[in-house]
Structure formats: structure tokens, C-alpha cells
Design an enzyme around this catalytic site. Structure first.
Site, PDB file in Angstrom:
ATOM      1  N   GLU A 195      -2.789 -14.545 107.245  1.00 23.26           N
ATOM      2  CA  GLU A 195      -3.592 -13.659 106.407  1.00 23.26           C
ATOM      3  C   GLU A 195      -3.248 -13.844 104.923  1.00 23.26           C
ATOM      4  OE1 GLU A 195      -5.135  -9.792 108.447  1.00 23.26           O
ATOM      5  OE2 GLU A 195      -3.662  -9.152 106.984  1.00 23.26           O
ATOM      6  N   HIS A 223       5.900 -27.012 129.476  1.00 27.42           N
ATOM      7  CA  HIS A 223       5.268 -27.351 130.765  1.00 27.42           C
ATOM      8  C   HIS A 223       3.778 -27.032 130.763  1.00 27.42           C
ATOM      9  CE1 HIS A 223       9.138 -28.209 132.817  1.00 27.42           C
ATOM     10  NE2 HIS A 223       9.571 -27.499 131.783  1.00 27.42           N
ATOM     11  N   LYS A 248     -16.040  -6.909 110.395  1.00 29.06           N
ATOM     12  CA  LYS A 248     -16.188  -5.440 110.390  1.00 29.06           C
ATOM     13  C   LYS A 248     -17.618  -5.059 110.052  1.00 29.06           C
ATOM     14  CE  LYS A 248     -11.466  -4.340 108.979  1.00 29.06           C
ATOM     15  NZ  LYS A 248     -10.632  -3.882 107.886  1.00 29.06           N
TER      16      LYS A 248
HETATM   17  O1  PA5 Z   1      -2.050  -6.668 106.675  1.00 30.55           O
HETATM   18  C1  PA5 Z   1      -3.068  -6.009 106.558  1.00 30.55           C
HETATM   19  O2  PA5 Z   1      -3.405  -5.545 105.456  1.00 30.55           O
HETATM   20  C2  PA5 Z   1      -3.964  -5.710 107.742  1.00 30.55           C
HETATM   21  O3  PA5 Z   1      -3.551  -6.359 108.889  1.00 30.55           O
HETATM   22  C3  PA5 Z   1      -3.961  -4.222 108.025  1.00 30.55           C
HETATM   23  O4  PA5 Z   1      -2.643  -3.812 108.257  1.00 30.55           O
HETATM   24  C4  PA5 Z   1      -4.820  -3.885 109.233  1.00 30.55           C
HETATM   25  O5  PA5 Z   1      -6.125  -4.324 109.027  1.00 30.55           O
HETATM   26  C5  PA5 Z   1      -4.825  -2.401 109.496  1.00 30.55           C
HETATM   27  O6  PA5 Z   1      -5.233  -1.697 108.364  1.00 30.55           O
HETATM   28  P1  PA5 Z   1      -4.901  -0.175 108.161  1.00 30.55           P
HETATM   29  O7  PA5 Z   1      -3.436  -0.006 108.144  1.00 30.55           O
HETATM   30  O8  PA5 Z   1      -5.561   0.199 106.889  1.00 30.55           O
HETATM   31  O9  PA5 Z   1      -5.520   0.558 109.348  1.00 30.55           O
END
Ligand code: PA5
Length: 438
Positions: free
Chosen positions: A280, A301, A415
Site C-alpha cells: 500500500e 512442496h 469502494k
Molecule cells: O492503512 C490504511 O490506511 C488502510 O488499510 C486502513 O487501515 C483500512 O482501510 C481501514 O481504514 P479505517 O481504519 O479508516 O477503517
């Protein structure tokens, strides 16, 4: 604590030395907070500057939850889930001890089967909920929270249920904050300047981890020691810098994929957390290494064939736990029917290490460079160190590729489509367009 050995990566000491200026530039950008995303750097000095009052409240609440609950349901996804899951898996035993609080995760999946079966499992259990969402608006945890809260209210009545809900969210904004204020939940704050995947050392990770009976003071101390080393050690001794340089060299040498390998299955969720961290942070602007993970020797394996002889796109980073937590000795058998008496008297870990060394050399010979993170042992101190080491080197890696490590614009695309297809107000046009394509 931890040493990064790059001798089998093909990066020579000369190439490493020649990378000094580039990595120092990334280091300066990170620590001077002068790069893109610099308003999300609260995690950098968090191990020394964390909120002590909130930390004490975490310990108090964990004690209460351990006394009044058999299960803590932790609701969250992505960065609001993987850090706690990773640390708990790494530090708990493989098999549950009797009468221990169970920490069970929810809201990280939309599976109706998982959710229904967990709701059924909880019917006769004393339980509490820790709902975690920085934005307070993420669909998966919001839906799960509604379902689990309903069960909690049925079981305990509204007033008692509200005392069993712990909300970890933004200090002021979001639907979860509004609910928490209205209904009087105990709350923990996700600092504004710490993004989800960098939040494991805040209340996001600490409450579930403490509830699992893990020493969060040692975890924070490990992170603090890593902070000191990452900031202060010169390049030649700075493991986070060396790891970032090797990743950068691999990327420039046309490798597309980094595989994080562990020979200890309990570290497999550290790999999941690492995949989110690097994937990310780095995977944007058409750039970045694809982070994958394997557990050996199990996966040798199944995917070992591909790694050895398939398309030459990957390199491996192995987490080698130098000292195992437990020892198992292979005894001599009177009859050597299974043919393994030649191993009599050796420990299983010795066999595991030889499997690792043999695999590293075979993969290097097959064109898969291997770097090794030698982690002294698995305990809260060392895991805290390891996680901070990865976060720091991730920041360096991204700045070396000229990428903002702290945003995730691409996550919004699915989303938007999901909201449209679910019929959310305001998405009517997109719904029509998408439905034609399905
Ligand atoms: O690292 C990030 O920003 C994302 O993975 C968020 O943690 C994830 O989308 C969850 O978001 P939130 O904590 O706002 O529910």
C-alpha cells in the site's frame, strides 16, 4: 536484535557503498519530514513520544476485559486489523492454553458464513468488542459492528453492552466517534498523523495485543530501540538503510516481486502485515515491488518448483529466527526403518536451518537473489524491533522511488463501485453503467 545479511543478493559491498548518497537523501527526506505525505509521520518518533496516559488506559482496560470476558471481538480491516493480528499470532503459542481470553477478529471480511458462525460461537460466551476504524466510516467493520453490537445488546442489555464496547477511532470525526460520544463507549485515539498501516504501536494495535496477554511495554521498548538504531546508526551499520538499498537494487534490476519467507509458521501474519505495509505504501504511480510471502519448508512442496525454475521475476527476503523458542530433539530409533537415524541427536531446528541454508543456495543458483534478516529470537521486544525496522525501511524505499509512502488513492476505486452496486444514494449513474458491464 536484528541483522540484515545481503551477501547472497548479488549486491556487492561496492554497490552498497555507492548507494550511500541515494539512501541518505531518502533518509533526510524522511527524518526531516520534507517529502510527500509528511503530515503522516507521527509514527516516526512514536516509540519515544507516545501518549503515556492512553497507554496506561490500554493496560487498565485490557485487565478489565481479561477479567470479565472469555472473548474479545476485534473489529477492523487493513491497518486497523493486521498489526494486532500479526503480533498476537507471532507471540502466542501455537495451541491455546486453557482459560485464556480469546482474541477473535471480525469486520476484516464480508463473508456471511464467517460472521454467522462467529455470532453463533459467541452466543454462550462472555464477550466484549473493540471496534477499530480511523475514519470511522469503513463499510466492512461498520457492518460487522452493527451485527456484533446487536448480539451484545441482546445478551447484556443496552447499558451494560455500552460498557463492553471499546472504540478506537479519530479524536473528533467519523460515524464511529459520533456513536462513541453519544453512547459513552470507552475510546482510544488514532492520531491524525499516523496512517492505518503504521499504527500498530498506537491503541489500534496495543489494546488487542495487551488483551491477548502480551507484554506491550516490551513491544514498545523494542520499537524504541529500533527507532534509535534507524535514526542514529551510520549507513554501514544501519540495517534498515541496507535493506532499502537492496530492495531498490532489485527493482532497478527488473525484479518485480519480493517474497518474504519465513521458516516459522507463526510469523505468517507478520508477512501479511508486511505485505500491506509495502504494497500500500509503494505500489503506486505504476511503480513498486509486488510483496508476496511464503512459509517454508511447507511451501517448498507447492510453490518451490516455480521459485526454483519459473519466470525470473522475484527475489527473496528470509526472516531467520536465530534462536527458536522451543527445542525438539530427534531420538535414535532401534530399527532405522524410516532411514533417519543419521539425524539422531540433532534438534529439529538444526534440520530447519539446514533446509533454509540449502534452499537459499539453491534459489540463488536458480537466479533468485536472497537477503536474510537474522532476528535473534521471537519475543515482544524483538517483534517490536522488527516491525519498526520494516516501517522505517519502507519509508526509505518509497522515497528512493520518489513515491509518497503514506497515501493509498487506489483503495478508493473498489469502494466507489461497491457503493454504486449496493445502491447507495448519489451513485445512481455509476450503478447503471457498471450493471451493463456485469
Ligand atoms: O492503512 C490504511 O490506511 C488502510 O488499510 C486502513 O487501515 C483500512 O482501510 C481501514 O481504514 P479505517 O481504519 O479508516 O477503517
Amino acid at each position: 536484535m536484528l541483522k540484515f545479511d545481503y551477501k547472497n543478493t548479488g549486491v556487492t559491498p561496492e554497490v552498497m557503498a555507492a548507494s550511500h548518497d541515494k539512501v541518505m537523501q531518502a533518509y533526510n527526506t524522511l527524518v526531516n519530514k520534507s517529502g510527500a505525505g509528511n503530515d503522516f509521520l507521527g509514527w516516526l518518533k512514536w516509540p519515544t513520544e507516545y501518549d503515556k496516559e492512553e497507554f496506561d488506559r490500554v493496560l487498565k482496560c485490557a485487565k478489565k476485559i481479561r477479567e470479565d470476558s472469555e472473548v474479545l471481538v476485534v473489529i477492523g480491516i487493513g491497518g486497523s486489523y493486521l498489526g494486532a493480528k500479526a503480533v498476537i499470532e507471532a507471540l502466542k503459542g501455537y495451541f491455546p492454553k486453557e482459560k485464556e481470553l480469546e482474541v477473535i477478529f471480525a469486520g476484516h471480511t464480508l463473508s456471511s458464513t464467517y460472521t454467522h458462525q462467529l455470532l453463533t460461537y459467541l452466543k454462550n460466551k462472555e464477550f466484549s468488542i473493540n471496534v477499530i476504524s480511523k475514519s470511522g466510516t469503513t463499510t466492512e467493520p461498520a457492518v460487522a459492528f452493527r451485527l456484533f453490537k446487536e448480539l451484545l445488546v441482546q445478551k447484556y442489555g443496552e447499558a451494560e453492552a455500552n460498557k463492553r464496547i471499546y472504540a478506537t477511532t479519530d479524536l473528533v470525526k467519523g460515524a464511529l466517534r459520533t456513536q462513541a460520544n453519544e453512547l459513552g463507549y470507552v475510546t482510544f485515539n488514532v492520531p491524525d498523523d499516523i496512517g492505518g498501516r503504521y499504527s500498530v504501536f498506537t491503541g489500534v494495535g496495543l489494546l488487542p495485543i495487551a488483551c491477548a496477554g502480551i507484554d506491550i511495554e516490551a513491544l514498545m521498548e523494542g520499537a524504541r530501540l529500533a527507532q534509535v538504531d534507524c535514526y542514529e546508526k551510520p549507513f554501514v551499520d544501519n540495517e534498515a538503510m541496507k535493506y532499502a538499498v537492496v530492495r531498490n537494487q532489485m527493482y532497478n534490476n527488473e525484479k518485480t516481486t519480493e517474497i518474504l519467507v519465513t521458516y516459522e509458521p507463526k510469523l505468517s501474519f507478520i508477512s501479511e502485515w508486511w505485505k500491506q505495509l509495502f504494497g500500500e505504501s509503494e505500489g503506486k504511480d505504476g511503480k513498486g515491488l509486488f510483496p508476496a510471502s511464503l512459509v517454508y519448508s511447507t511451501d517448498l512442496h507447492s510453490l518451490g518448483q516455480y521459485v526454483q525454475e519459473g519466470k525470473r521475476i522475484m527475489f527473496e527476503t528470509v526472516i531467520n529466527v536465530v534462536n527458536p523458542e522451543e527445542v525438539a530433539i530427534i531420538e535414535k530409533a532401534d530399527s532405522d526403518l524410516d532411514g533417519i537415524n543419521y539425524l539422531a541427536g540433532t534438534s529439529l531446528d538444526f534440520v530447519n536451518k539446514k533446509a533454509m541454508q540449502g534452499t537459499i543456495l539453491a534459489h540463488v543458483d536458480g537466479g533468485v537473489p536472497n537477503g536474510v534478516i537474522n532476528l535473534e529470537k521471537i519475543d515482544a521486544l524483538h517483534i517490536g524491533y522488527l516491525l519498526y525496522f520494516f516501517m522505517f525501511s519502507c519509508g526509505l524505499s518509497c522515497y528512493m522511488l520518489d513515491i509518497n509512502p503514506f497515501n493509498q488513492p487506489g483503495v478508493e476505486s473498489y469502494k466507489k463501485n461497491m457503493f454504486a452496486l449496493l445502491g447507495k444514494k448519489g451513485y445512481e449513474e455509476l450503478k447503471e453503467e457498471l450493471e451493463k458491464r456485469l
